[in-house]
Write an enzyme that holds these catalytic residues in place. Structure first.
Site, PDB file in Angstrom:
ATOM      1  N   HIS A 174      -6.737  -4.484  -1.273  1.00 34.12           N
ATOM      2  CA  HIS A 174      -6.117  -5.916  -1.218  1.00 34.12           C
ATOM      3  C   HIS A 174      -6.403  -6.813  -2.465  1.00 34.12           C
ATOM      4  CE1 HIS A 174      -6.305  -4.342   2.808  1.00 34.12           C
ATOM      5  NE2 HIS A 174      -5.089  -5.181   3.242  1.00 34.12           N
ATOM      6  N   HIS A 181       0.824  -1.291  -0.070  1.00 35.31           N
ATOM      7  CA  HIS A 181       0.037  -0.096  -0.067  1.00 35.31           C
ATOM      8  C   HIS A 181       0.694   1.276  -0.036  1.00 35.31           C
ATOM      9  CE1 HIS A 181      -3.273  -2.713   0.942  1.00 35.31           C
ATOM     10  NE2 HIS A 181      -2.589  -3.107   2.037  1.00 35.31           N
TER      11      HIS A 181
END
Ligand SMILES: Nc1ncnc2c1ncn2[C@@H]1O[C@H](COP(=O)(O)OP(=O)(O)O)[C@@H](O)[C@H]1O
Ligand SMILES: Nc1ncnc2c1ncn2[C@@H]1O[C@H](COP(=O)(O)OP(=O)(O)O)[C@@H](O)[C@H]1O
Ligand SMILES: [Mg+2]
Ligand SMILES: [Mg+2]
Ligand SMILES: [Mg+2]
Ligand SMILES: [Mg+2]
Lengths: 326, 213, 326, 213
Positions: free
Chosen positions: C214, C54
């Site tokens: 995700h 991320h």
């Protein structure tokens, strides 16, 4: 092709509207991006520009300590003289204006035409040509300007901010270019909104070495390899042209579609390579700075620093794309 | 060849470019940056608009308007190059327009491109279509051919010149970055030059037919 | 799959080496990223963490005015309690530590286990759950934490830097979360290094609405549409949950593979939407901040500001990923 | 069931997970984040290492080492959940290990997962494999079956439980974000639980065969 755009025709216009809305520090007028604060009397003005699709270059580098104006062309197409003339006149604070031009036929011609037509402003110009993938010979248009553009814009911008005269700003800008070299590697092609499909096809097993920032195919293809091996290819190319010694400013730059995590992996290898040559990464930048739309891949740009250049690199900068010390 | 002839030429060139836009872009994708089709389409669309907004009253004016518009609206390498070509041609063109006068003006346009782009024949650029076209025009004048015949030969010469860029290795412009890999592809600028000369021949046919009417 | 990595196993480790080499302001030790300057006595420590992939979240937000430490797990896998315990103990300056936890089962469990085992440190915790794509009901694990994490980290970080006590920092952090909502749209799936192929297949004609960070598939697929239409879908979803009024902090966030140019196009549409509702974009952020590897797409996060939160947002921050005022 | 039995069980579970790693990842890609295979492979590889570095001297110790290692090395949802399960099982296990003792300890493990994850049967999680396995063990004890028979039934129950998650709509974990779209896919955690119980049955076969020798 899926892109977050309204139409291929309006993409540059629409993105500029977004920039204007997102950054109160910028003013966008007639396809030129200015500092909202306007020109400063006695300060050399810095104007750069080029095709769009390289964001944050150039418009994202307009602000304190860097550019006074940026002229974005259509995607991968250099701006037209009108934009450059407008920008040049608007940012002249009486001390003249430096044009920072990446060495592409289109950019060179359009900036030249503009400079000729701005005979009321004192204009100097620096040509950025750092890409070692291109032979600099009679048989080419000369080296391309890529990552070093950011270095030139930052360092010349700091010097101009300090009140240096045009000749001095131009000299240091050219010096930064001479001390800088780049090499880029693509894992995928980019897709321009207008073409709607990848500029080149690259199998899942190969990478393209020595690419530029416009989806131009590179010099050759080789099998996909590890970050370590690819970093070594890029660094050997740079080192072969400009031996790595002393204190270096190093940028590991993403081409737009490569996540930051991978750029850090590459940076670790680049740093180790440089240490292995007995040189030192003294300043660094890791991120998507001089991009090529959605291309996956990276480029490395190295600049041999000296004390003065280091000081100018460290000087405060406050732009959407680069900000520190302020 | 009156003002209408030149306006029709430029409009037909715009149409041909619009139709071949994707081919030009694909040629540019192979050895450049995939924008030549978009660049010229945008440019010639603007040229058509400019010719409506400021209707030219003389042939030279039509060419100057076209050249200025291309310089002001295209960008890239091709904008200034084509723009300068049309402007130089316009500046050199004498009224009334004769075939010898046209040929001389066209050559002035080619010289302008060579001067600005510092490219020579064989460098795999638009010059490789424009220069043969210019030679064909001069030869046609010497042979005393009709405008229609002259323009037809120029168009053929440009076509052949463009195809002849395929085996060349580029030495100017973006394609030069590819080195040996530029071999085997037609130069997009040469291809667009051939389109523009094709339009010229096409308009001459129309004119010739009109005269027959 | 082509990625700039050495091996799928070593990618997190290698990226952390790169971060350490690139940022002298950071110290990386045993899979925890700290401020090199160490804890400050009397200041509440801020620890966050989560799966890697991320970036720049979270490690890129370690520094003055934001986090004291970040615990990166494997790609998309929350960190283990050991990392969190280490980090918590190391950054405690005597005033306690705030855990900033994105609401995922894994993150929640690992942070909880860690907090239990850190009984020598006063630990408070804030759960970020801003994603309106997920129903917050008994039948889900609750809303996911996505973009608002950045807002919480920035604002809580500013407050901690000013010396506020733990309870106050925790209260404001929770307040920021409550005032924030996000919605994300994917044009492509991401590809995890370990799996080596896209997590989901998405045809060239469709987009996935309501995605997380995700590569989890979203709630539904719809035909690809213009930036304007996609922005409207995202904003309607946000607006339906938290009516847009007053002064807003707005982030248009790239998922990692989307170029900045497109994010600006989206931002222009988001800003127009907000104006259309009679609200105002008072602060904004456009860029790749809370990413999902190489996914193409964007998310929008909106936070309803008040004077105090605006002041905290504006306060100086100096991290690799976010920097201003210093 | 001595210490060696438990070590072999954990090692065989590691092997099965390694072999099924990609399948677990694919199941997780469909309704989660594509890391369950990597997570458990990493975790059980570490468990095997830990069992070598600190050879357990009692069955309970083997389970505690496994549980602690999973918590310390896996992360994600499955790390704490499986870790807690093995730790709870280890804490509950009496030496020497009898089948009733094993069944009771296993149930303690399942309860630990339920408590930590706040999930119930039917929520489409590992519980849907673990709970039926536990029930099968208890039933086998009541029926006075051999360990081999008991473990075989537990493994079958876990398999069936895992397959039974396919039509379920997820209510816990990442898959719950998909709502209705989670229907039609097997839960990765349930599938890995079935693998672990499969290993248990496998080791019991080996043991049984050994006794025959
Ligand atoms: N120096 C030059 N002299 C003449 N023609 C050139 C030169 N450089 C480029 N060209 C022509 O311009 C064409 C490319 O135009 P275009 O794609 O529109 O611009 P750009 O290269 O800036 O993207 C080439 O195919 C070539 O024919
Ligand atoms: N609250 C819960 N209770 C029980 N099991 C759960 C819970 N949440 C998730 N799981 C299990 O964990 C599995 C996912 O594990 P894994 O993919 O390793 O972790 P993550 O979801 O963090 O990526 C799911 O398939 C499910 O069986
Ligand atoms: Mg171009
Ligand atoms: Mg081009
Ligand atoms: Mg995970
Ligand atoms: Mg998972």
């Amino acid at each position: 092709m899926k892109k977050l755009i309204n139409t291929a025709q309006s993409v540059v216009e629409d993105a500029l509207s977004g920039m204007a809305a997102a950054h109160p520090s910028l003013r966008v007028r007639e396809r030129v991006v200015y500092r909202a604060s306007g020109p400063r009397a006695g300060k050399v003005g810095l104007v750069s520009g080029g095709g769009s699709g390289h964001e944050p270059l150039h418009a994202g580098f307009v602000g304190y300590g860097m550019l006074d104006a940026a002229c974005p062309g259509e995607v991968f197409t250099s701006p037209v003289p009108d934009q450059i003339i407008e920008a040049t006149r608007a940012v002249d604070g009486g001390a003249g204006v430096l044009h920072i031009v990446k060495n592409y036929t289109g950019d060179v011609l359009n900036f030249e035409l503009a400079a000729e037509l701005c005979d009321d402003v004192q204009v100097a110009s620096v040509l950025v040509d750092d890409d070692v993938a291109v032979e600099d010979s009679l048989y080419t248009a000369g080296r391309r300007g890529t990552g070093a553009t950011l270095f030139v814009e930052k360092i010349a911008g700091a010097l101009a901010e300090q009140g240096a005269p045009l000749a001095e700003v131009a000299r240091v800008a050219a010096d930064v270019d001479e001390r800088s070299r780049s090499f880029g590697i693509a894992l995928t092609s980019c897709t321009t909104p207008a073409a709607g499909k990848p500029t080149f096809e690259l199998p899942d097993t190969q990478v393209e070495l020595g690419i530029g920032i416009h989806g131009e195919p590179g010099r050759r293809r080789v099998p996909m390899a590890s970050a370590r091996e690819l970093a070594a290819v890029a660094m050997e190319a740079v080192h072969g042209d400009l031996p790595l010694t002393g204190d270096l400013l190093v940028m590991v730059n993403g081409m737009g579609g490569t996540p930051l995590m991978e750029l850090y992996v590459v940076f670790a290898e680049v740093e180790a390579f440089i240490r292995g040559k007995g040189a030192r990464v003294s300043r660094s930048l890791v991120g998507n700075y001089v991009t090529s739309l959605d291309m996956q891949g990276f480029s490395v740009t190295v600049c041999r620093l000296d004390g003065e250049l280091t000081r100018l690199w460290d000087a405060p900068v406050d732009t959407p794309g680069l900000r520190w010390g302020r | 060849m009156d003002t209408g002839f030149f306006v029709t030429w430029l409009r037909d060139a715009a149409t041909r470019i619009r139709l071949q836009r994707d081919r030009l872009t694909e040629l540019d994708a192979a050895i450049g940056d995939a924008d030549h089709g978009a660049n010229l389409d945008r440019g010639f669309t603007e040229v058509c608009k400019a010719l409506e907004d400021w209707p030219p009253t003389a042939p030279a004016q039509a060419l100057l308007t076209a050249g200025t518009t291309l310089i002001r609206r295209v960008g890239g390498a091709s904008g200034p190059l084509y723009g300068s070509a049309f402007r130089a041609m316009g500046k050199a063109l004498q009224d009334p327009v004769t075939l010898p006068g046209f040929a001389a003006a066209f050559e002035a346009g080619v010289v302008a491109v060579e001067r600005l782009g510092k490219a020579a024949p064989g460098d795999k650029t638009m010059i490789d279509a424009l220069a043969p076209a210019s030679r064909a025009l001069t030869a046609a004048v010497e042979k005393g051919l009709t405008p229609y015949e002259a323009f037809h030969r120029a168009a053929v010469a440009a076509e052949e010149g463009s195809r002849a860029t395929i085996p060349m290795r580029a030495r100017k412009g973006r394609a030069s970055y590819l080195g040996e890999r530029s071999v085997g592809h037609e130069d997009p600028g040469a291809a667009s030059s051939a389109l523009i000369l094709g339009a010229l021949a096409g308009v001459a046919v129309k004119e010739a037919t009109k005269e027959v009417d």
